[in-house]
Design an enzyme around this catalytic site. Structure first.
Site, PDB file in Angstrom:
ATOM      1  N   HIS A 183      44.049  37.473  43.649  1.00  0.00           N
ATOM      2  CA  HIS A 183      43.740  36.047  43.686  1.00  0.00           C
ATOM      3  C   HIS A 183      42.710  35.732  44.772  1.00  0.00           C
ATOM      4  O   HIS A 183      42.760  34.663  45.394  1.00  0.00           O
ATOM      5  CB  HIS A 183      45.021  35.230  43.899  1.00  0.00           C
ATOM      6  CG  HIS A 183      46.003  35.347  42.782  1.00  0.00           C
ATOM      7  ND1 HIS A 183      47.301  34.862  42.862  1.00  0.00           N
ATOM      8  CD2 HIS A 183      45.885  35.894  41.538  1.00  0.00           C
ATOM      9  CE1 HIS A 183      47.937  35.120  41.712  1.00  0.00           C
ATOM     10  NE2 HIS A 183      47.099  35.738  40.908  1.00  0.00           N
ATOM     11  N   TYR A 184      41.795  36.633  45.028  1.00  0.00           N
ATOM     12  CA  TYR A 184      40.785  36.421  46.066  1.00  0.00           C
ATOM     13  C   TYR A 184      39.844  35.284  45.664  1.00  0.00           C
ATOM     14  O   TYR A 184      39.632  34.992  44.478  1.00  0.00           O
ATOM     15  CB  TYR A 184      40.010  37.714  46.346  1.00  0.00           C
ATOM     16  CG  TYR A 184      39.574  38.479  45.119  1.00  0.00           C
ATOM     17  CD1 TYR A 184      38.436  38.119  44.404  1.00  0.00           C
ATOM     18  CD2 TYR A 184      40.300  39.581  44.665  1.00  0.00           C
ATOM     19  CE1 TYR A 184      38.032  38.814  43.290  1.00  0.00           C
ATOM     20  CE2 TYR A 184      39.909  40.294  43.552  1.00  0.00           C
ATOM     21  CZ  TYR A 184      38.770  39.902  42.861  1.00  0.00           C
ATOM     22  OH  TYR A 184      38.371  40.596  41.739  1.00  0.00           O
TER      23      TYR A 184
END
Length: 595
Positions: A526-527
């Site tokens: 989920h960067y």
């Protein structure tokens, strides 16, 4: 209890393998998907006659670079009124069995080839990670969980709440399903309520404190429905989708007061270079939607970024902007393994605990259903690469991986019966950066996330582990496992041998837990960040200092939306498509009235 190195990753990936059972939509053969999407074709078929250069008069109204989670709904929406070219560097998900079937999920992550839908990279922190390389983007390789962002998030970002609430259902009606809610998920759900993660919000897409069941992009038959299917809502007469089209750089006309984007240079599947141009008509744009890694990378390759860094690589500077690639963030995740006395049915992420402690609690189950499974290479989330082990990230070496692979076959396969509980930091404060290594657009850039460099992230992780400890001791959980103390001890001992992350024995020792957090950190993919609002783009996502260029994806976000971002990222694509259309139509009408 400190567990060894590589074994536990093998487990976690099946956690992802079981929880993320990747399955694509529209399985069918080549002819079936080609009939449904006649506008998708290989990039080598591109003809420059459809995109004449500067004075040619033709060209696309919009070129969208990146056919991923945001790019597909964005392109489909814009095509309702204007001519759109969508460039995707990967292939289609529809005929890839590794993408499409639950049982093959790990094979997608284990595939390190140049044509894999999952391009792996290792951050400078030592954590193995992945970026999508397939039409549909992350929705083709993720765990499938669908949950909206909170109302406060929408307000904070500055989006129009009415349009947001119109855009989410557009996605949901096409590809989102109600999960089967497997027994393991129910045990986790009830256990979360038992330990105080309340109230029970039932089934909902909404982001609400407490425990809930969310949506999924997997149907009842285990088939995945990706963002690529949203292209079925496109106007087929107005859209061209090119696959295996690898964007090299954005082209600019620098003769005016500000540089103006005019098109995109891309290479086809044979390595032949092409140029696609946007129209000279007012409102035509290049829109970058390559994700939090790809978008800042493409801006840098195109000459937008820190001047000194660009000049070192002999890249002509179009716009000096020190913020491109800065303040990158990834949500750290830590997982624990819960062994059972017998196999448990596979499940994806279906339920989540939204706590007030700065963490989200999720779960998956069904790591190994056969003796053969533990001898397989399970890819990026497996023990083979140390991802689930207690060895610190930078010590997860190839040598350690190979050693584990040799020894894994000697582990009792009963040790792999069980599930995983995951704790994700909701809003990490630790920040990193992205820089170019070279000018090859196909190579991964240099990325650092600086996991747990901020003390508040460590504190949140400790809170998450303590919640997980209470969860596995809750009455609903114990009723589900049906294990007495002797059986539990036996399973724990086997799991230690398997080198899986288990809850530390001394959870009252804060210092010990802080080290456990750092040593067992992994990614949940989920960067975000790198092209932040008010630094690289304005509130309309237009790149500052240049004309006719936007960025629409997670690189513009300073926080990951909701418990899992895919719902909001797809919504964002639809939202911005509608917003751009409305504003352009309004401007056209206003211009007509002036005449």
């Amino acid at each position: 209890m400190k567990i060894n190195d590589n074994k536990k990753l093998s487990l976690l990936i099946f956690l992802f393998s079981s929880l993320a059972t990747l399955i694509t939509p529209s399985q069918g053969d080549y002819k079936e998907w080609q009939t449904r999407y006649p506008f998708i074709r290989e990039s080598s078929s591109f003809s420059s006659s459809s995109s004449l250069s500067k004075g040619g008069g033709k060209g696309y109204d919009y070129i969208v670079v990146g056919g991923g989670t945001a790019g597909c709904p964005l392109a489909a929406t814009l095509s309702q009124k204007y001519k759109v070219l969508l460039l995707e560097r990967g292939g289609v998900p529809f005929t890839n069995r590794n993408v499409s079937f639950l049982s093959n999920f790990h094979l997608t992550l284990a595939d390190l080839s140049d044509t894999s839908p999952s391009q792996y990279f290792v951050s400078n922190d030592g954590v193995y990670n992945a970026r999508a390389r397939v039409l549909g983007g992350g929705t083709a390789i993720n765990a499938g969980f669908y949950s909206r962002a909170s109302a406060s998030y929408v307000k904070r970002v500055g989006w129009d709440a009415k349009l947001v609430n119109e855009s989410y259902p557009w996605i949901e009606k096409q590809i989102v399903k109600v999960p089967l809610f497997e027994p393991w998920q129910k045990a986790v759900h009830d256990g979360l309520l038992d330990v105080g993660v309340s109230p029970d919000n039932g089934f909902t897409y909404d982001h609400l404190y407490g425990t809930k069941v969310g949506g999924t992009i997997f149907d009842q038959y285990g088939r995945r429905h990706t963002a690529a299917e949203l292209l079925s809502s496109a106007n087929p007469q107005n859209i061209d989708v090119l696959i295996h089209a690898r964007a090299q750089r954005i082209m600019f006309d620098a003769t005016g007061k500000k540089p103006r984007a005019v098109g995109v240079v891309f290479k086809d599947e044979n390595g032949v270079e092409h140029k696609a141009f946007i129209s000279r008509r007012r409102g035509s744009e290049v829109i970058v939607a390559c994700g939090a890694i790809g978008s800042p990378q493409l801006l840098l390759l195109s000459g937008i970024g820190p001047k000194a860094d660009l000049e070192k690589l002999n890249i002509s500077v179009v716009r000096d902007n020190k913020f491109v690639g800065k303040d990158m963030s990834d949500n750290p995740m830590n997982a624990i393994y819960v062994p059972f006395s017998k196999p448990v049915k596979q499940s994806l992420i279906e339920t989540v605990g939204i706590t007030n402690k700065g963490v989200y609690i999720e779960a998956s189950s069904g790591y190994s259903q056969s003796k053969d499974s533990i001898t397989c290479h399970h890819g990026i989330a497996s023990a083979e690469i140390g991802q689930l082990s207690t060895i610190p990230p930078k010590h997860r070496t190839r040598e350690a991986i190979e050693s584990y692979k040799r020894n894994k076959k000697d582990i009792p396969y009963e040790a792999f019966h069980g599930g995983f509980i995951l704790s994700k930091i909701a809003f990490p404060k630790s920040k990193g950066e992205l820089k170019l290594i070279n000018t090859n657009a196909d190579d991964n850039p240099f990325v650092t996330f600086n996991y747990f460099s901020h003390k508040e992230d460590v504190k949140a992780c400790v809170n998450g582990i303590r919640i997980m400890e209470k969860l596995v001791r809750s009455e609903p959980f114990l009723n589900f496992t049906q294990c007495d103390s002797k059986t539990v001890d036996k399973l724990l001992n086997m799991s230690v041998t398997a080198n899986v992350n288990l809850i530390p024995r001394h959870t009252n020792d804060t210092e010990s837990l802080e080290q456990f957090c750092r040593d067992t950190v992994i990614t949940i993919w989920h960067y975000h960040g790198g092209c932040h609002v008010d630094q690289v783009v304005n509130k309309d996502y237009e790149v500052m200092g240049v004309h006719r260029l936007r960025v629409v994806d997670t690189s513009t976000l300073d926080q990951s939306p909701g418990t899992n971002p895919q719902a909001t990222v797809m919504m964002m694509g639809r939202y911005m498509g509608v917003k751009i259309l409305r504003e352009r139509v309004a401007k056209t009408k206003a211009k007509g009235l002036q005449r």
